[in-house]
Motif scaffolding. Structure first.
Motif, PDB file in Angstrom:
ATOM      1  N   VAL A 124      69.206  65.802  79.623  1.00 17.47           N
ATOM      2  CA  VAL A 124      68.288  66.555  80.479  1.00 17.47           C
ATOM      3  C   VAL A 124      69.088  67.542  81.331  1.00 17.47           C
ATOM      4  N   HIS A 125      70.202  67.041  81.899  1.00 22.95           N
ATOM      5  CA  HIS A 125      71.015  67.865  82.796  1.00 22.95           C
ATOM      6  C   HIS A 125      72.223  68.488  82.122  1.00 22.95           C
ATOM      7  N   SER A 126      72.672  67.917  81.019  1.00 28.80           N
ATOM      8  CA  SER A 126      73.868  68.428  80.353  1.00 28.80           C
ATOM      9  C   SER A 126      73.738  68.288  78.840  1.00 28.80           C
ATOM     10  N   SER A 127      74.631  68.968  78.119  1.00 30.20           N
ATOM     11  CA  SER A 127      74.640  68.854  76.654  1.00 30.20           C
ATOM     12  C   SER A 127      75.655  67.806  76.197  1.00 30.20           C
ATOM     13  N   TYR A 128      76.281  67.127  77.153  1.00 30.96           N
ATOM     14  CA  TYR A 128      77.333  66.161  76.812  1.00 30.96           C
ATOM     15  C   TYR A 128      77.040  64.787  77.401  1.00 30.96           C
ATOM     16  N   GLY A 129      76.952  64.690  78.707  1.00 31.98           N
ATOM     17  CA  GLY A 129      76.682  63.405  79.327  1.00 31.98           C
ATOM     18  C   GLY A 129      77.237  63.325  80.737  1.00 31.98           C
ATOM     19  N   LEU A 130      77.081  62.159  81.351  1.00 38.22           N
ATOM     20  CA  LEU A 130      77.515  61.922  82.724  1.00 38.22           C
ATOM     21  C   LEU A 130      78.501  60.756  82.744  1.00 38.22           C
ATOM     22  N   TRP A 131      79.299  60.677  83.803  1.00 41.65           N
ATOM     23  CA  TRP A 131      80.181  59.523  83.962  1.00 41.65           C
ATOM     24  C   TRP A 131      80.302  59.161  85.435  1.00 41.65           C
ATOM     25  N   TYR A 133      83.138  56.904  87.824  1.00 39.65           N
ATOM     26  CA  TYR A 133      84.309  56.061  88.052  1.00 39.65           C
ATOM     27  C   TYR A 133      84.101  55.395  89.406  1.00 39.65           C
ATOM     28  N   MET A 134      83.862  54.087  89.394  1.00 43.00           N
ATOM     29  CA  MET A 134      83.645  53.368  90.637  1.00 43.00           C
ATOM     30  C   MET A 134      84.976  53.002  91.289  1.00 43.00           C
ATOM     31  N   TYR A 135      85.175  53.382  92.545  1.00 40.27           N
ATOM     32  CA  TYR A 135      86.371  52.994  93.288  1.00 40.27           C
ATOM     33  C   TYR A 135      86.118  51.706  94.068  1.00 40.27           C
ATOM     34  N   ASN A 136      84.971  51.630  94.705  1.00 37.77           N
ATOM     35  CA  ASN A 136      84.528  50.455  95.445  1.00 37.77           C
ATOM     36  C   ASN A 136      83.023  50.606  95.661  1.00 37.77           C
ATOM     37  N   GLU A 137      82.447  49.790  96.518  1.00 32.44           N
ATOM     38  CA  GLU A 137      80.996  49.834  96.715  1.00 32.44           C
ATOM     39  C   GLU A 137      80.522  51.123  97.389  1.00 32.44           C
ATOM     40  N   LYS A 138      81.407  51.794  98.097  1.00 31.98           N
ATOM     41  CA  LYS A 138      81.016  52.984  98.858  1.00 31.98           C
ATOM     42  C   LYS A 138      81.517  54.305  98.273  1.00 31.98           C
ATOM     43  N   GLU A 139      82.498  54.243  97.376  1.00 28.77           N
ATOM     44  CA  GLU A 139      83.110  55.472  96.882  1.00 28.77           C
ATOM     45  C   GLU A 139      83.183  55.499  95.360  1.00 28.77           C
ATOM     46  N   CYS A 140      83.012  56.688  94.802  1.00 22.29           N
ATOM     47  CA  CYS A 140      83.125  56.844  93.348  1.00 22.29           C
ATOM     48  C   CYS A 140      83.298  58.320  93.003  1.00 22.29           C
ATOM     49  N   GLN A 141      83.601  58.562  91.745  1.00 18.05           N
ATOM     50  CA  GLN A 141      83.557  59.922  91.217  1.00 18.05           C
ATOM     51  C   GLN A 141      82.392  59.996  90.248  1.00 18.05           C
ATOM     52  N   PHE A 142      81.545  60.996  90.423  1.00 18.05           N
ATOM     53  CA  PHE A 142      80.402  61.221  89.548  1.00 18.05           C
ATOM     54  C   PHE A 142      80.625  62.554  88.843  1.00 18.05           C
ATOM     55  N   GLY A 143      80.544  62.579  87.515  1.00 13.97           N
ATOM     56  CA  GLY A 143      80.827  63.805  86.793  1.00 13.97           C
ATOM     57  C   GLY A 143      79.829  64.108  85.697  1.00 13.97           C
ATOM     58  N   MET A 144      79.831  65.370  85.284  1.00 13.69           N
ATOM     59  CA  MET A 144      78.940  65.840  84.235  1.00 13.69           C
ATOM     60  C   MET A 144      79.674  66.862  83.384  1.00 13.69           C
ATOM     61  N   GLY A 145      79.488  66.803  82.063  1.00  7.22           N
ATOM     62  CA  GLY A 145      80.161  67.750  81.181  1.00  7.22           C
ATOM     63  C   GLY A 145      79.201  68.493  80.282  1.00  7.22           C
ATOM     64  N   ASP A 146      79.588  69.692  79.893  1.00  5.17           N
ATOM     65  CA  ASP A 146      78.827  70.505  78.941  1.00  5.17           C
ATOM     66  C   ASP A 146      79.753  70.922  77.807  1.00  5.17           C
ATOM     67  N   MET A 147      79.327  70.696  76.573  1.00  4.15           N
ATOM     68  CA  MET A 147      80.093  71.135  75.414  1.00  4.15           C
ATOM     69  C   MET A 147      79.621  72.531  75.035  1.00  4.15           C
TER      70      MET A 147
END
Length: 202
Positions: A124-131, A133-147
């Motif tokens: 819906v938002h990308s042609s590739y997907g989302l990811w 990376y959980m660091y702990n309960e309060k912090e993470c990296q959220f990413g999205m890619g397009d091919m």
């Protein structure tokens, strides 16, 4: 940090997980790892390579000062800029992967999920997907890619879609109060073999 290894597929309403607990994924600090190595060759840092010449059994690298040294194998770690590859006349890889990621704080990630690297199937938002990376309960990296070819996608559009993706149904509750601390935009080749490397028999 050690993560569980497996397959995490998040759908709109639920996710499916397959774990391989005997083979954990570990995030490595490459700088610390490199500093801990004991080499059987000379180690040279803090230098600028201005030219590379190919010889019969390897390569000769020239510093900006005029000094030179030889190597049987040269590994180009200059990222998408592919500086060393360009010096040897290798064709640059096309920019076929565009991504944006957010470093988030004030998340509400369930404790049971904090050792995961999550892949979210999303077209819906990308042609590739989302990811995530959980660091702990309060912090993470959220990413999205397009091919895609990155020249076809403007940055404001990419950012807008990535922010919308934070409301992905199965994880939306995690990010209701989240704050974006840092935004990273990147592009580069996707992870397929390069024809020019194959032609060079590496």
């Amino acid at each position: 940090k050690k993560y569980y290894t497996g397959i995490q597929v998040y759908g709109i309403k639920k996710y499916t997980s397959f774990f391989f607990e005997d083979k954990p994924f570990v995030a490595v600090d490459l700088n610390k790892w490199a500093q801990s190595l004991t080499f059987k060759c000379d180690v040279k840092t803090g230098t600028t390579i201005s030219r590379i010449e190919k010889i019969k059994d390897g390569n000769v690298l020239f510093e900006s000062t005029g000094k030179s040294f030889s190597a049987r194998l040269v590994v180009d770690c200059s990222g998408y800029s592919q500086q060393f590859s360009s010096m040897t006349g290798m064709k640059k890889t096309n920019r076929t992967f565009l991504n944006v990621s957010f470093e988030l704080s004030n998340c509400s990630i369930p404790k049971s999920r904090t050792n995961e690297v999550a892949i979210l199937v999303d077209h819906v938002h990308s042609s590739y997907g989302l990811w995530i990376y959980m660091y702990n309960e309060k912090e993470c990296q959220f990413g999205m890619g397009d091919m895609v070819n990155s020249v076809d996608v403007v940055t404001p559009d990419l950012l807008a879609r990535a922010k919308q993706a934070l409301s992905y149904p199965s994880v939306a509750d995690w990010f209701k109060e989240a704050k974006i601390e840092k935004t990273i935009i990147g592009y580069g080749p996707h992870v397929n073999k390069r024809g020019s490397i194959i032609a060079d028999n590496f």
